[in-house]
Motif scaffolding. Structure first.
Motif, mmCIF file in Angstrom:
data_model
loop_
_atom_site.group_PDB
_atom_site.id
_atom_site.type_symbol
_atom_site.label_atom_id
_atom_site.label_comp_id
_atom_site.label_asym_id
_atom_site.label_seq_id
_atom_site.Cartn_x
_atom_site.Cartn_y
_atom_site.Cartn_z
ATOM 1 N N LEU A 184 0.728 -1.349 -0.001
ATOM 2 C CA LEU A 184 -0.085 -0.075 -0.030
ATOM 3 C C LEU A 184 0.761 1.158 -0.073
ATOM 4 O O LEU A 184 0.426 2.328 -0.584
ATOM 5 C CB LEU A 184 -1.021 -0.181 1.405
ATOM 6 N N LEU A 185 1.892 1.458 0.771
ATOM 7 C CA LEU A 185 2.696 2.454 0.859
ATOM 8 C C LEU A 185 3.862 2.586 -0.236
ATOM 9 O O LEU A 185 4.118 3.756 -0.548
ATOM 10 C CB LEU A 185 3.629 2.565 2.093
ATOM 11 N N SER A 186 3.864 1.684 -0.950
ATOM 12 C CA SER A 186 4.850 1.786 -2.277
ATOM 13 C C SER A 186 4.195 2.014 -3.546
ATOM 14 O O SER A 186 4.897 2.132 -4.686
ATOM 15 C CB SER A 186 5.628 0.392 -2.325
ATOM 16 N N GLU A 187 2.816 2.108 -3.530
ATOM 17 C CA GLU A 187 2.245 2.366 -4.678
ATOM 18 C C GLU A 187 2.525 3.683 -4.946
ATOM 19 O O GLU A 187 2.857 4.639 -4.458
ATOM 20 C CB GLU A 187 0.511 2.287 -4.632
ATOM 21 N N SER A 188 2.559 4.155 -6.562
ATOM 22 C CA SER A 188 2.819 5.441 -6.908
ATOM 23 C C SER A 188 1.785 6.490 -6.340
ATOM 24 O O SER A 188 0.417 6.011 -6.375
ATOM 25 C CB SER A 188 2.832 5.612 -8.478
ATOM 26 N N ASN A 189 2.056 7.762 -6.063
ATOM 27 C CA ASN A 189 1.333 8.776 -5.496
ATOM 28 C C ASN A 189 0.491 8.199 -4.332
ATOM 29 O O ASN A 189 -0.352 9.070 -3.995
ATOM 30 C CB ASN A 189 0.183 9.420 -6.531
ATOM 31 N N ALA A 190 1.004 7.283 -3.650
ATOM 32 C CA ALA A 190 0.307 6.590 -2.465
ATOM 33 C C ALA A 190 0.460 7.973 -1.288
ATOM 34 O O ALA A 190 -0.566 8.096 -0.766
ATOM 35 C CB ALA A 190 0.883 5.517 -1.869
ATOM 36 N N LYS A 191 1.536 8.349 -1.110
ATOM 37 C CA LYS A 191 1.860 9.425 -0.219
ATOM 38 C C LYS A 191 1.244 10.563 -0.217
ATOM 39 O O LYS A 191 1.020 11.453 0.604
ATOM 40 C CB LYS A 191 3.169 9.332 0.265
ATOM 41 N N ILE A 192 0.447 10.765 -1.500
ATOM 42 C CA ILE A 192 0.028 12.220 -1.354
ATOM 43 C C ILE A 192 -1.248 11.991 -1.424
ATOM 44 O O ILE A 192 -2.263 12.961 -1.833
ATOM 45 C CB ILE A 192 0.536 12.853 -2.985
ATOM 46 N N ASN A 193 -1.950 10.663 -1.470
ATOM 47 C CA ASN A 193 -3.244 10.424 -1.329
ATOM 48 C C ASN A 193 -3.795 10.629 -0.101
ATOM 49 O O ASN A 193 -3.490 10.045 0.854
ATOM 50 C CB ASN A 193 -3.571 9.046 -1.858
ATOM 51 N N PRO A 194 -4.652 11.854 0.234
ATOM 52 C CA PRO A 194 -5.276 12.123 1.570
ATOM 53 C C PRO A 194 -5.963 11.215 2.216
ATOM 54 O O PRO A 194 -6.340 11.021 3.539
ATOM 55 C CB PRO A 194 -6.043 13.313 1.277
#
Length: 483
Positions: A112-122
């Protein structure tokens, strides 16, 4: 908060239907046992046992202790759900490092945390915690399911054990598995007994059949507690309803004549002629008011309800609260042989009576020392087998055993108890202090009985007992009875 509070997650019951399903599975398996199919009373005992198991296992499954890793993971989860979204993103790499050694959720968390744009998903922090919670919940349910399966296996083994014990008791004595004692036997059947254990009980049951006088003595002892009424308690009489028949004119059994009245239901047909003519109608109503209409006169028997005092007194408290049997058995060398067989058989018969009357039964074996057995506790059949297998030897010292029994009888549990001493009574007279102690306990509604197995018993010992039996058959009689 980023997720559901999981503070009490370890107390979540897997599913109420899971417990019910396990209960039905146990029921179905137990119904296949031959003794349950043949005996409705045993089937009822099994159902009661499983109902108790259902209540117990629900608490057991809820209180399953989580593993150390799961406890650590729960504590970590409680911290993370209180983070803000920005804090979660900043500390996500550190969170993965903490999850790796303790949680089965780590592979999915990493994905879940390694997906692209995951960390900018609120929505990621909330979704992540939700998935994490579901994983923890699944592990708790899995642990509870494993505990439930183990409890179910243990219970099924216990059912087989108890039913096997009842079947063996039926072989020992077919009369013992009746409705009045089956429940107590079921409670006492948790211990596993060997063939030797069953053999020794079978031997005593057969010995009792060959010597019915011993069974008669035991039954007499069982009746005495019920026949001993409390002299200080006034007799009470029950009220019952009786029906008394009496002659009544309101009962319509028979027509016995004609009389004047105003009852239109019993009116003679010719009285209605007045209503056929308008000018005579007023005569009909005048006769009605004056109660002069011709009516059928009826007579029959009516039943009147009346309460009366019954002549049979209600059971006294002594009848209802019969205390335990305390059986002191002389295990000295002088009792070896036939007397030993007799006292063991009487004790076995008293145990059966105690089961039928829901009384406790204790045995005190004494010679130069003494040892106690409780025959009606949960593993009472094991206790009975141990007692019946005991070999008599040593000298006779009556005083310590009687003192131990008297000390027990002072407790509230032993009110209205029957103390039975089985011995050859070849012993010295007891002290004045002990005699006074016995007299005090008699005033507390306890009873003292003696069964002598020798014609050389000391008569001065017999004075302290309420009742005394002697059983000393000749050698010829023994030979006849043992055929």
């Amino acid at each position: 908060m980023l997720g559901i509070d999981a503070l009490d997650i370890a107390t979540i019951l897997a599913d109420a239907e899971v417990i019910e399903s396990a209960l039905h599975d146990l029921m179905a398996r137990s119904q296949l046992m031959p003794l349950i199919q043949e005996n409705k009373n045993v089937a009822t005992l099994v159902r009661n046992q499983l109902d108790k198991w259902k209540k117990k296992v629900s608490k057991t499954v809820i209180n399953v202790a989580p593993s150390q890793n799961l406890q650590t993971e729960l504590a970590l989860y409680q911290q993370v759900i209180r983070w803000q979204e920005t804090e979660f993103v900043e500390r996500s790499d550190d969170l993965l490092l903490q999850l790796e050694p303790i949680s089965s959720f780590y592979p999915k968390a990493q994905r879940l945390l390694s997906e692209s744009n995951a960390k900018i998903n609120p929505m990621l922090p909330h979704y992540f915690c939700h998935q994490w919670y579901q994983n923890i919940l699944g592990e708790v349910k899995q642990a509870q399911q494993a505990a439930l399966e183990q409890e179910k296996a243990d219970q099924l083994e216990d059912l087989y054990q108890r039913i096997d014990t009842l079947q063996n008791m039926d072989k020992v004595d077919p009369d013992i598995n009746n409705d009045s004692v089956a429940g107590r036997l079921w409670d006492m059947s948790s211990a596993t007994l060997s063939k030797a254990d069953w053999s020794v009980m079978k031997e005593q049951a057969d010995f009792l059949k060959k010597h019915p006088k011993l069974q008669d003595i035991a039954q007499s002892l069982g009746r005495m507690a019920k026949e001993s009424l409390d002299p200080e308690q006034p007799k009470q009489y029950a009220q019952q309803i009786i029906y008394q028949e009496e002659v009544s004119q309101h009962a319509t059994d028979d027509i016995v004549g004609i009389h004047e009245s105003d009852d239109l239901n019993k009116l003679l047909p010719n009285e209605t002629l007045f209503l056929a003519y308008p000018e005579l109608e007023v005569v009909f109503y005048k006769h009605l008011i004056d109660k002069r209409l011709m009516n059928y006169k009826m007579q029959g028997k009516a039943r009147k309800v009346r309460k009366v005092a019954a002549q049979q007194p209600l059971p006294s408290k002594a009848d209802e609260d019969t205390g335990p049997f305390i059986i002191c058995v002389d295990a000295s060398g002088s009792m070896a042989g036939f007397p030993e067989q007799c006292v063991k058989a009487i004790a076995f018969a008293l145990m059966q009576i105690a089961l039928a009357e829901e009384r406790d039964c204790f045995v005190v074996l004494f010679s130069t020392d003494y040892v106690t057995y409780e025959l009606t506790r949960p593993d009472g059949l094991r206790e009975a087998s141990d007692f019946l297998s005991y070999t008599f030897h040593g000298g006779t010292d009556l005083a310590p055993a009687i003192t131990a029994a008297l000390t027990q009888m002072e407790g509230a549990r032993y009110n209205n108890a029957d103390l039975v001493i089985l011995s050859d009574f070849i012993a010295p007279k007891q002290s004045k202090e002990m005699i006074a102690h016995v007299d005090a306990l008699k005033r507390n509604k306890n009873r003292f009985h003696a069964i002598s197995l020798s014609k050389y018993a000391n008569p001065e010992l017999m004075n302290i007992f309420d009742h005394h039996w002697a059983y000393v058959p000749t050698v010829g009689q023994r030979f006849v009875k043992q055929k």
